[in-house]
Motif scaffolding. Structure first.
Motif, PDB file in Angstrom:
ATOM      1  N   SER A  50       0.907  -1.208   0.194  1.00 21.04           N
ATOM      2  CA  SER A  50       0.018  -0.127  -0.039  1.00 21.04           C
ATOM      3  C   SER A  50       0.827   1.245  -0.042  1.00 21.04           C
ATOM      4  O   SER A  50       0.346   2.384  -0.233  1.00 21.04           O
ATOM      5  CB  SER A  50      -0.990   0.299   1.192  1.00 21.04           C
ATOM      6  N   VAL A  51       2.085   1.160   0.432  1.00 23.73           N
ATOM      7  CA  VAL A  51       2.880   2.329   0.597  1.00 23.73           C
ATOM      8  C   VAL A  51       4.226   2.073  -0.215  1.00 23.73           C
ATOM      9  O   VAL A  51       4.485   0.916  -0.180  1.00 23.73           O
ATOM     10  CB  VAL A  51       3.181   2.773   1.888  1.00 23.73           C
ATOM     11  N   PRO A  52       4.945   3.104  -0.809  1.00 23.40           N
ATOM     12  CA  PRO A  52       6.097   2.620  -1.644  1.00 23.40           C
ATOM     13  C   PRO A  52       7.307   2.330  -0.605  1.00 23.40           C
ATOM     14  O   PRO A  52       7.302   2.906   0.511  1.00 23.40           O
ATOM     15  CB  PRO A  52       6.447   4.034  -2.409  1.00 23.40           C
ATOM     16  N   PRO A  53       8.267   1.876  -1.148  1.00 26.64           N
ATOM     17  CA  PRO A  53       9.687   1.678  -0.389  1.00 26.64           C
ATOM     18  C   PRO A  53      10.255   3.239  -0.107  1.00 26.64           C
ATOM     19  O   PRO A  53       9.680   4.081  -0.797  1.00 26.64           O
ATOM     20  CB  PRO A  53      10.472   1.060  -1.222  1.00 26.64           C
ATOM     21  N   PRO A  54      10.817   3.234   0.850  1.00 31.11           N
ATOM     22  CA  PRO A  54      11.319   2.375   2.032  1.00 31.11           C
ATOM     23  C   PRO A  54      10.406   2.263   3.165  1.00 31.11           C
ATOM     24  O   PRO A  54       9.281   2.863   2.970  1.00 31.11           O
ATOM     25  CB  PRO A  54      12.630   2.784   2.598  1.00 31.11           C
ATOM     26  N   PRO A  55      10.297   1.091   3.886  1.00 30.78           N
ATOM     27  CA  PRO A  55       9.158   0.950   4.817  1.00 30.78           C
ATOM     28  C   PRO A  55       9.352   2.201   5.891  1.00 30.78           C
ATOM     29  O   PRO A  55      10.594   2.842   5.828  1.00 30.78           O
ATOM     30  CB  PRO A  55       9.659  -0.352   5.314  1.00 30.78           C
ATOM     31  N   SER A  56       8.578   2.274   6.789  1.00 27.84           N
ATOM     32  CA  SER A  56       8.590   3.451   7.742  1.00 27.84           C
ATOM     33  C   SER A  56       9.506   3.096   8.877  1.00 27.84           C
ATOM     34  O   SER A  56      10.071   2.048   8.814  1.00 27.84           O
ATOM     35  CB  SER A  56       7.170   3.779   8.403  1.00 27.84           C
ATOM     36  N   ALA A  57       9.877   4.125   9.490  1.00 26.90           N
ATOM     37  CA  ALA A  57      10.953   4.070  10.579  1.00 26.90           C
ATOM     38  C   ALA A  57      10.431   3.450  11.666  1.00 26.90           C
ATOM     39  O   ALA A  57      11.106   2.570  12.363  1.00 26.90           O
ATOM     40  CB  ALA A  57      11.355   5.488  11.071  1.00 26.90           C
ATOM     41  N   GLU A  58       8.909   3.177  11.942  1.00 28.07           N
ATOM     42  CA  GLU A  58       8.386   2.414  12.828  1.00 28.07           C
ATOM     43  C   GLU A  58       8.526   0.995  12.497  1.00 28.07           C
ATOM     44  O   GLU A  58       8.714  -0.056  13.387  1.00 28.07           O
ATOM     45  CB  GLU A  58       7.050   2.774  13.088  1.00 28.07           C
ATOM     46  N   CYS A  59       8.391   0.790  11.137  1.00 25.37           N
ATOM     47  CA  CYS A  59       8.388  -0.726  10.928  1.00 25.37           C
ATOM     48  C   CYS A  59       9.879  -1.279  10.989  1.00 25.37           C
ATOM     49  O   CYS A  59       9.893  -2.044  11.510  1.00 25.37           O
ATOM     50  CB  CYS A  59       8.164  -0.677   9.346  1.00 25.37           C
ATOM     51  N   CYS A  60      10.825  -0.336  10.545  1.00 27.92           N
ATOM     52  CA  CYS A  60      12.120  -0.716  10.744  1.00 27.92           C
ATOM     53  C   CYS A  60      12.337  -0.942  12.067  1.00 27.92           C
ATOM     54  O   CYS A  60      13.162  -2.021  12.763  1.00 27.92           O
ATOM     55  CB  CYS A  60      13.326   0.262  10.084  1.00 27.92           C
TER      56      CYS A  60
END
Length: 122
Positions: A50-60
């Motif tokens: 649903s969102v483009p790369p990169p993943p969010s800081a929260e995801c990382c």
């Protein structure tokens, strides 16, 4: 971002996914499916595409926290089985799952092939 309509369509799938993960929580030495899901929840939009790369800081941050907890073969096998338990209606993109490791500098790679035998993971 998705429209309100697409969010309404996604919500039941996410709730079903959460239910399955909570019900299949298998305790191991240091991690359960339930715990993994909790820390990786910020990655959901990314792995759904649903969102483009990169993943969010929260995801990382969640992926890195999880990686620090995955210290045994049993832990890796548990995460593999958690991934395999995701219902097909939740369209997780396998390549996006692998990209989380790459973008977030995480060394825990879980096979994304649904046919993999999780017991064969070292």
């Amino acid at each position: 971002m998705g429209s309100k309509s697409s969010n309404r369509q996604l919500a039941p799938k996410v709730l079903f996914f959460l239910f399955i993960m909570f019900m299949s929580s298998t305790p191991v030495k240091s991690i359960t499916c339930q715990e993994a899901l909790k820390v990786l929840f910020p990655c959901l939009s990314f792995v759904l595409g649903s969102v483009p790369p990169p993943p969010s800081a929260e995801c990382c941050s969640g992926a890195q926290a999880l990686a620090s907890q995955v210290t045994t073969t049993e832990d890796r096998r548990t995460l593999c089985q958690c991934y395999k338990n995701i219902p097909p209606g939740i369209d997780i993109k396998p390549d996006r799952v692998q990209e989380v490791s790459k973008y977030c500098n995480v060394n825990v790679t879980i096979p994304t092939d649904p046919k993999v035998d999780c017991n064969s993971i070292p």
